[in-house]
Scaffold this motif. Structure first.
Motif, PDB file in Angstrom:
ATOM      1  N   ARG A 118       1.039  -1.280   0.097  1.00  0.00           N
ATOM      2  CA  ARG A 118       0.100  -0.017  -0.118  1.00  0.00           C
ATOM      3  C   ARG A 118       0.897   1.250   0.060  1.00  0.00           C
ATOM      4  N   ILE A 119       1.843   1.176   0.834  1.00  0.00           N
ATOM      5  CA  ILE A 119       2.651   2.388   0.905  1.00  0.00           C
ATOM      6  C   ILE A 119       3.439   2.480  -0.513  1.00  0.00           C
ATOM      7  N   HIS A 120       3.810   1.597  -1.225  1.00  0.00           N
ATOM      8  CA  HIS A 120       4.616   1.519  -2.425  1.00  0.00           C
ATOM      9  C   HIS A 120       3.696   2.046  -3.409  1.00  0.00           C
ATOM     10  N   ASP A 121       2.470   1.770  -3.339  1.00  0.00           N
ATOM     11  CA  ASP A 121       1.570   2.100  -4.608  1.00  0.00           C
ATOM     12  C   ASP A 121       1.016   3.697  -4.414  1.00  0.00           C
ATOM     13  N   LEU A 122       1.086   4.159  -3.288  1.00  0.00           N
ATOM     14  CA  LEU A 122       0.856   5.332  -2.955  1.00  0.00           C
ATOM     15  C   LEU A 122       1.218   6.525  -4.070  1.00  0.00           C
ATOM     16  N   ASP A 123       0.514   7.507  -4.403  1.00  0.00           N
ATOM     17  CA  ASP A 123       1.033   8.609  -5.134  1.00  0.00           C
ATOM     18  C   ASP A 123       1.290   9.718  -4.467  1.00  0.00           C
ATOM     19  N   LEU A 134      -4.070  14.060   6.302  1.00  0.00           N
ATOM     20  CA  LEU A 134      -3.702  13.052   7.286  1.00  0.00           C
ATOM     21  C   LEU A 134      -5.045  12.722   8.195  1.00  0.00           C
ATOM     22  N   GLY A 135      -5.804  13.557   8.052  1.00  0.00           N
ATOM     23  CA  GLY A 135      -7.283  13.668   8.733  1.00  0.00           C
ATOM     24  C   GLY A 135      -8.069  12.375   7.633  1.00  0.00           C
ATOM     25  N   ASP A 136      -7.839  12.513   6.490  1.00  0.00           N
ATOM     26  CA  ASP A 136      -8.652  11.844   5.476  1.00  0.00           C
ATOM     27  C   ASP A 136      -8.065  10.485   5.021  1.00  0.00           C
ATOM     28  N   ARG A 137      -6.988  10.446   5.165  1.00  0.00           N
ATOM     29  CA  ARG A 137      -6.326   8.920   4.736  1.00  0.00           C
ATOM     30  C   ARG A 137      -5.365   8.587   5.742  1.00  0.00           C
ATOM     31  N   GLU A 138      -4.884   7.294   5.757  1.00  0.00           N
ATOM     32  CA  GLU A 138      -3.926   6.692   6.646  1.00  0.00           C
ATOM     33  C   GLU A 138      -2.623   6.998   6.348  1.00  0.00           C
ATOM     34  N   PHE A 139      -2.033   7.086   5.024  1.00  0.00           N
ATOM     35  CA  PHE A 139      -0.894   7.270   4.598  1.00  0.00           C
ATOM     36  C   PHE A 139      -0.943   8.609   3.720  1.00  0.00           C
ATOM     37  N   VAL A 140       0.154   9.335   3.909  1.00  0.00           N
ATOM     38  CA  VAL A 140       0.372  10.639   2.986  1.00  0.00           C
ATOM     39  C   VAL A 140       1.765  10.523   2.472  1.00  0.00           C
ATOM     40  N   LYS A 141       2.153  10.564   1.084  1.00  0.00           N
ATOM     41  CA  LYS A 141       3.248  10.624   0.447  1.00  0.00           C
ATOM     42  C   LYS A 141       3.941  12.045   0.350  1.00  0.00           C
ATOM     43  N   ILE A 142       4.991  12.386   0.572  1.00  0.00           N
ATOM     44  CA  ILE A 142       5.557  13.617   0.397  1.00  0.00           C
ATOM     45  C   ILE A 142       6.821  13.467  -0.382  1.00  0.00           C
ATOM     46  N   GLY A 189      14.932   8.081  -0.675  1.00  0.00           N
ATOM     47  CA  GLY A 189      15.543   9.379  -1.552  1.00  0.00           C
ATOM     48  C   GLY A 189      14.801  10.392  -1.100  1.00  0.00           C
ATOM     49  N   HIS A 190      14.239  11.093  -1.892  1.00  0.00           N
ATOM     50  CA  HIS A 190      13.758  12.486  -1.618  1.00  0.00           C
ATOM     51  C   HIS A 190      12.164  12.343  -1.245  1.00  0.00           C
ATOM     52  N   THR A 191      11.735  11.150  -0.915  1.00  0.00           N
ATOM     53  CA  THR A 191      10.440  11.006  -0.495  1.00  0.00           C
ATOM     54  C   THR A 191      10.133  10.484   0.695  1.00  0.00           C
ATOM     55  N   ALA A 192       8.957  10.795   1.362  1.00  0.00           N
ATOM     56  CA  ALA A 192       8.737  10.196   2.678  1.00  0.00           C
ATOM     57  C   ALA A 192       7.337   9.807   3.060  1.00  0.00           C
ATOM     58  N   VAL A 193       7.069   8.905   3.681  1.00  0.00           N
ATOM     59  CA  VAL A 193       5.615   8.513   3.866  1.00  0.00           C
ATOM     60  C   VAL A 193       5.185   8.859   5.361  1.00  0.00           C
ATOM     61  N   LEU A 194       4.079   9.529   5.704  1.00  0.00           N
ATOM     62  CA  LEU A 194       3.761   9.713   7.072  1.00  0.00           C
ATOM     63  C   LEU A 194       2.363   9.134   7.341  1.00  0.00           C
TER      64      LEU A 194
END
Length: 82
Positions: free
Chosen positions: A9-14, A35-43, A75-80
């Protein structure tokens, strides 16, 4: 949720939050809302946002500001998540 399912799920996030030259201050409210609307957010941290620091440091600071946890930094991407 199994670890494999969670990782997939984390990998497939946009990427839904982009941090640019104006820094993390301008995206904090948007990140909080997402973050209030979804479980994970990719930045994605663009080069101008990183300046003399790295994505891990910026992700940790953003997570602290929105009471979230850094799940992954690659890399230059994070998931919270909250």
């Amino acid at each position: 949720m199994s670890d494999a399912t969670r990782a997939q799920r984390i990998h497939d996030l946009d990427v839904t939050v982009w941090v640019g030259k104006n820094g993390i201050d301008v995206v904090t409210d948007e990140l909080d809302n997402q973050l209030g609307d979804r479980e994970f957010v990719k930045i994605k941290f663009h080069r101008a946002a990183r300046g003399g620091t790295d994505a891990e440091t910026l992700a940790a600071e953003l997570a602290e500001r929105v009471s979230a946890t850094v799940v992954q930094t690659r890399g230059h991407t994070a998931v919270l998540e909250r």
